[in-house]
Design an enzyme around this catalytic site. Structure first.
Site, mmCIF file in Angstrom:
data_model
loop_
_atom_site.group_PDB
_atom_site.id
_atom_site.type_symbol
_atom_site.label_atom_id
_atom_site.label_comp_id
_atom_site.label_asym_id
_atom_site.label_seq_id
_atom_site.Cartn_x
_atom_site.Cartn_y
_atom_site.Cartn_z
ATOM 1 N N ASP A 87 -3.235 24.991 -46.970
ATOM 2 C CA ASP A 87 -3.466 26.576 -47.311
ATOM 3 C C ASP A 87 -2.480 27.204 -46.292
ATOM 4 O O ASP A 87 -1.737 26.611 -45.681
ATOM 5 C CB ASP A 87 -4.892 26.989 -46.955
ATOM 6 C CG ASP A 87 -5.080 27.257 -45.668
ATOM 7 O OD1 ASP A 87 -4.753 26.285 -44.872
ATOM 8 O OD2 ASP A 87 -6.030 28.064 -45.090
ATOM 9 N N TYR A 98 -4.523 23.557 -53.771
ATOM 10 C CA TYR A 98 -5.174 23.836 -52.597
ATOM 11 C C TYR A 98 -6.825 23.620 -52.728
ATOM 12 O O TYR A 98 -7.387 22.944 -51.999
ATOM 13 C CB TYR A 98 -4.972 25.221 -51.983
ATOM 14 C CG TYR A 98 -6.221 25.476 -51.187
ATOM 15 C CD1 TYR A 98 -6.457 25.036 -49.937
ATOM 16 C CD2 TYR A 98 -7.376 26.197 -51.722
ATOM 17 C CE1 TYR A 98 -7.362 25.352 -48.967
ATOM 18 C CE2 TYR A 98 -8.295 26.650 -50.637
ATOM 19 C CZ TYR A 98 -8.342 26.135 -49.496
ATOM 20 O OH TYR A 98 -9.484 26.136 -48.654
ATOM 21 N N GLU A 131 -14.729 28.184 -52.338
ATOM 22 C CA GLU A 131 -13.389 28.099 -52.258
ATOM 23 C C GLU A 131 -12.530 28.957 -53.239
ATOM 24 O O GLU A 131 -11.436 29.730 -52.867
ATOM 25 C CB GLU A 131 -12.578 26.712 -52.537
ATOM 26 C CG GLU A 131 -13.097 25.772 -51.505
ATOM 27 C CD GLU A 131 -12.562 25.912 -50.056
ATOM 28 O OE1 GLU A 131 -11.497 26.843 -49.998
ATOM 29 O OE2 GLU A 131 -13.005 25.601 -49.061
#
Length: 296
Positions: free
Chosen positions: A141, A123, A40
């Site tokens: 996102d 996020y 991520e």
DNA sequence: AACCCGTGGCG
DNA sequence: TCGCCAAGGGT
């Protein structure tokens, strides 16, 4: 038949995802929460195709937070290579150290604990909770924002800044169950990445095209277009920083000022270098000064 | 809130 | 060709 449209929408998106999802390595069963977190962070503003090979090598070299926490900043920055925004690499290292020191070497599941980690914002915290732990959370996102804006607002792109109202709506849309909500999140993201793209959406391949407000309205233009003016690039500090970092990644020993990449504006180059040092991306040694990637 | 922070590829 | 965009976060 449309008195309860959300379950139908959830099903359309999750069924599409099951049929069209990419087999990305961090989606394989058994991927550790740490490996998901690493993916991520790497994916923040960086395309999947460029992240994938780096992530594979990275996880082979540093499989756990403890292993990565023991690495030096120089090797971290070299392994990060050309992914861009190298401060992310140092923040990820800080996160590994924090996970070892504060959480016994295990990535926390708690939202507030995740948000306390450097480089982990709203996020990333939600993504880790949803994709690594199967928690019910709102993953918002750029892909999800774009899909929901088109589908529900009839506009081509979301507003430049994320509002509470937008977060609230996305949260309200979440299916009730953790497993369903995780699938909905990843399904919307994948739909935005593969079909409902920013440039040239492939509406003919979209499972919810019939429900899309943007399509129904005849694809009206972006009312925020004038506020999206891209940040200048040519001649910016960022460009100089990139040149300097590239040279220092390649260097095998500290470089004196005159061995660093030339730049038409010497004052700007000096300013950029100072900024890199302040950010912990460059270290200064000796007198006269020489420059290198920082150690530990 | 506005601005800063890399890099590469695509339409 | 070149502007735009890519699983954002920090200040």
């Amino acid at each position: 038949m449309d008195d309860d449209p959300w379950p139908a929408l959830w099903h359309a998106v999750t069924a599409w995802y099951a049929a069209h999802r990419r087999d990305l390595p961090w989606r394989e069963p058994g991927t550790s929460p740490w490996a998901v977190l690493v993916s991520e962070v790497m994916l923040q503003q960086t395309p999947v195709a460029r992240v994938e090979p780096v992530w594979r090598a990275w996880m082979r070299r540093w499989p756990t937070p403890a292993a990565f926490a023991a690495a030096g900043h120089d090797e971290v920055l070299r392994a990060w290579g050309t992914l861009g925004y190298p401060r992310r690499a140092l923040r990820l290292h800080g996160t590994a150290v924090a996970v070892v020191e504060r959480h016994g070497g295990e990535v926390p599941r708690d939202r507030e604990a995740l948000l306390d980690l450097p480089g982990v914002g709203g996020y990333t915290a939600a993504a880790v909770r949803a994709f690594a732990f199967g928690e019910r959370d709102t993953v918002l996102d750029t892909n999800v924002r774009r899909v929901l804006t088109r589908l529900l607002d009839g506009l081509p792109l979301p507003p430049p800044s994320l509002s509470r109202a937008e977060e609230r709506r996305a949260s309200d849309l979440l299916p009730p169950g953790p497993a369903d909500s995780a699938l909905w999140n990843i399904g919307l993201m994948e739909l935005g990445a593969l079909v409902c793209t920013a440039r040239s959406p492939r509406c003919e391949a979209c499972p919810v095209a019939e429900r899309c407000a943007w399509r129904a309205a005849g694809y009206p233009p972006d009312p925020y277009a004038d506020r999206r003016r891209a940040q200048a690039w040519e001649g910016t500090d960022r460009q100089v920083r990139g040149r300097l970092m590239a040279a220092l990644r390649e260097a095998t020993e500290p470089l004196p000022l005159e061995a660093l990449p030339a730049w038409h504006d010497e004052a700007q180059r000096a300013r950029a270098l100072t900024g890199l040092v302040a950010d912990g991306l460059v270290a200064v040694t000796g007198s006269p000064a020489r420059y290198r990637l920082p150690g530990r």
